[in-house]
Design an enzyme around this catalytic site. Sequence first.
Site, short mmCIF file in Angstrom:
data_model
loop_
_atom_site.label_atom_id
_atom_site.label_comp_id
_atom_site.label_asym_id
_atom_site.label_seq_id
_atom_site.Cartn_x
_atom_site.Cartn_y
_atom_site.Cartn_z
N GLY A 36 8.51 -3.75 -9.16
CA GLY A 36 9.66 -3.34 -8.53
C GLY A 36 10.66 -2.72 -9.02
O GLY A 36 11.57 -2.21 -8.39
N GLU B 153 3.50 -6.08 -13.02
CA GLU B 153 2.54 -5.42 -12.07
C GLU B 153 3.51 -4.00 -11.85
O GLU B 153 3.90 -3.67 -10.61
CB GLU B 153 2.28 -6.01 -10.81
CG GLU B 153 1.53 -6.98 -11.07
CD GLU B 153 1.54 -8.10 -9.66
OE1 GLU B 153 2.36 -7.99 -8.81
OE2 GLU B 153 0.56 -8.77 -9.59
N PRO B 154 3.90 -3.36 -12.86
CA PRO B 154 4.86 -1.78 -12.33
C PRO B 154 4.07 -0.91 -11.95
O PRO B 154 2.96 -0.72 -12.06
CB PRO B 154 5.33 -1.50 -13.87
CG PRO B 154 4.14 -1.94 -14.83
CD PRO B 154 3.55 -3.15 -14.18
N ARG C 101 7.59 9.57 2.45
CA ARG C 101 8.60 8.42 2.17
C ARG C 101 9.79 8.98 2.64
O ARG C 101 10.78 8.17 3.22
CB ARG C 101 9.04 8.62 0.66
CG ARG C 101 7.57 8.06 -0.42
CD ARG C 101 8.00 7.97 -1.74
NE ARG C 101 9.19 6.77 -1.83
CZ ARG C 101 10.38 6.78 -2.19
NH1 ARG C 101 10.80 8.36 -2.31
NH2 ARG C 101 11.26 5.89 -2.21
N TYR D 286 11.16 6.01 4.92
CA TYR D 286 12.22 5.15 4.36
C TYR D 286 13.44 5.97 4.08
O TYR D 286 14.52 5.39 3.28
CB TYR D 286 11.87 4.60 2.76
CG TYR D 286 10.30 4.08 2.65
CD1 TYR D 286 10.01 2.99 3.43
CD2 TYR D 286 9.67 4.65 1.49
CE1 TYR D 286 8.66 2.61 3.17
CE2 TYR D 286 8.45 4.27 1.64
CZ TYR D 286 7.90 3.18 2.22
OH TYR D 286 6.67 2.71 1.93
N CYS E 16 5.46 18.71 14.01
CA CYS E 16 6.00 18.81 15.23
C CYS E 16 6.68 17.37 15.51
O CYS E 16 6.15 16.83 16.56
CB CYS E 16 5.27 19.25 16.46
SG CYS E 16 4.56 21.07 16.18
N GLU E 17 7.43 17.12 14.70
CA GLU E 17 8.56 15.87 14.82
C GLU E 17 9.87 16.22 14.10
O GLU E 17 9.73 16.85 12.98
CB GLU E 17 7.86 14.62 14.23
CG GLU E 17 6.64 14.19 14.70
CD GLU E 17 6.66 12.70 14.60
OE1 GLU E 17 7.59 12.12 14.18
OE2 GLU E 17 5.54 12.13 14.78
N TYR F 21 3.64 6.49 -4.56
CA TYR F 21 3.85 6.47 -3.35
C TYR F 21 4.04 7.81 -2.43
O TYR F 21 4.70 7.99 -1.38
CB TYR F 21 4.84 5.37 -2.71
CG TYR F 21 5.04 4.17 -3.44
CD1 TYR F 21 4.01 3.40 -2.97
CD2 TYR F 21 5.54 3.75 -4.49
CE1 TYR F 21 3.89 1.99 -3.71
CE2 TYR F 21 5.50 2.84 -5.25
CZ TYR F 21 4.56 1.74 -4.76
OH TYR F 21 4.40 0.29 -5.26
C1 LIG Z 1 3.47 -2.69 -4.84
C2 LIG Z 1 3.65 -3.77 -5.60
C3 LIG Z 1 3.79 -3.86 -7.00
C4 LIG Z 1 4.44 -2.60 -7.55
O1 LIG Z 1 5.72 -2.24 -7.10
P1 LIG Z 1 6.62 -1.19 -7.76
O2 LIG Z 1 7.81 -1.19 -7.14
O3 LIG Z 1 5.74 0.03 -7.54
O4 LIG Z 1 6.64 -1.46 -9.11
C5 LIG Z 1 3.41 -4.97 -7.63
N1 LIG Z 1 2.94 -5.94 -7.12
C6 LIG Z 1 2.60 -6.13 -5.97
C7 LIG Z 1 2.08 -7.25 -5.48
C8 LIG Z 1 2.87 -4.94 -5.24
O5 LIG Z 1 2.54 -5.38 -3.84
#
Ligand SMILES: *Cc1c(COP(=O)(O)O)cnc(C)c1O
Length: 418
Positions: A240, A275-276, A314, A318, A343-344, A372
């Site tokens: 995150g 989990e980066p 993106r 977003y 075409c949008e 992403y």
């Molecule tokens: C998408 C995701 C991440 C990675 O998020 P980042 O913002 O890219 O670091 C980690 N864990 C889970 C479960 C996710 O769905």
Amino acid sequence: MDHFHLKDGALWCEDVPLERIAAEVGTPVYVYSTATLERHAQVFRAGLAPVGRVHFAFAVKANPNLAVLRVLAKAGYGADIVSGGELARALAAGMAPADIVFSGVGKTVAELEAALSAGIGQFNIELEEEGRVLAALAAARGQVAQAVLRVNPDVDARTHAKISTGKAENKFGVGVDQAPAIFQRLAGLPGLNLRGVAIHIGSQLQTLDPLEAAYVRIGALVGELRAAGHTITHVDLGGGLGVPYRAGDIFPSPAELGAMMARVTRDWDVTIMVEPGRVIAGNAGVLLTRVIWVKPGVLYPHVIVDAAMNDLARPALYDAWHDFAAVRPSGVHETVNIVGPVCESGDTFATGRLTDQVAGGDLAVFRTAGAYGATMASTYNSRGLVPEVLVSGARYAVVADRIAPSTILAAERVPEWL
Ligand SMILES: *Cc1c(COP(=O)(O)O)cnc(C)c1O
């Protein structure tokens, strides 16, 4: 810091001029820097050093390219996967099965079976029924699945709603108030070693406060579970951490994250899993594009580039910002709209943006496109799939081919009754 820099008046990736890649591979094309990926992997690991026992799993969905995964496997990272397709990629990239964590709210029985066959290190269970099915599948195979229960801590990550995952109303994890009872019911099942809990509250987080609030909440839950007699050895704190998409924006550093994480988790006595995704890959890539036309507009000229929303979704998805820069900047700036050929009207990368002046035929980049980016590409408007290039020093390789519209067309048929 990244390894995209000006040299002799033009933008290079490491020791390769982007003009050379454009000439030899064509545009649009994603270009990734190995040195940047390696550096980010190392800086993130070093930042979390004060935390103690940490397992690093790259979130494959951020950039699933096989060569990118190989770079990160060599840097000692495992994988956080969310589908059977990502499982196959992580294994093909050489990641050890034991270092693979399987997240995701809709794992199918076939995907759970594939992950059990591979012998992955951890399942992050997102609902009680999934835990029961996983336990039964594992028991039937004579296996014990290592697992943690994903909890929704009900924290506002204060990021874009579409990438916020830790509010009570989001689909992810089990409610923090229901977690102890669900944990209790799953913990005794044969075939399952429920060894901890997991959270992931969202992506592109700009401050540490929501993460700290979530960590504190999960820490209290660990205490509660232990008091109920459960053995907790692993806590997965997800990913995150955000990255600066605009030059000059300030984001928390991995060292600041690590210091906070070490402080909050000091007494937990568990293996911390992280989990980066974005923070590793985001600034390691650009989308290289060529200007087709510059068309006069009512408010601003429209710079029409050959990349579009199907290549980099993106901004359309977003309202995301990507810095735009000429590959050979003249030093003159201009306020323009930057749009693709699709075409949008949603195919707009920037509106009223003060940026390098460009003309038809010029090359330019969208920065911070390593996460992403290519992975969200589609073939909308019957455009091809954008290729990917990996640079390492003075070398580069095409690590994903351009898939031509004709190849996509070849997979379609008209039934004989027509
Ligand atoms: C998408 C995701 C991440 C990675 O998020 P980042 O913002 O890219 O670091 C980690 N864990 C889970 C479960 C996710 O769905």
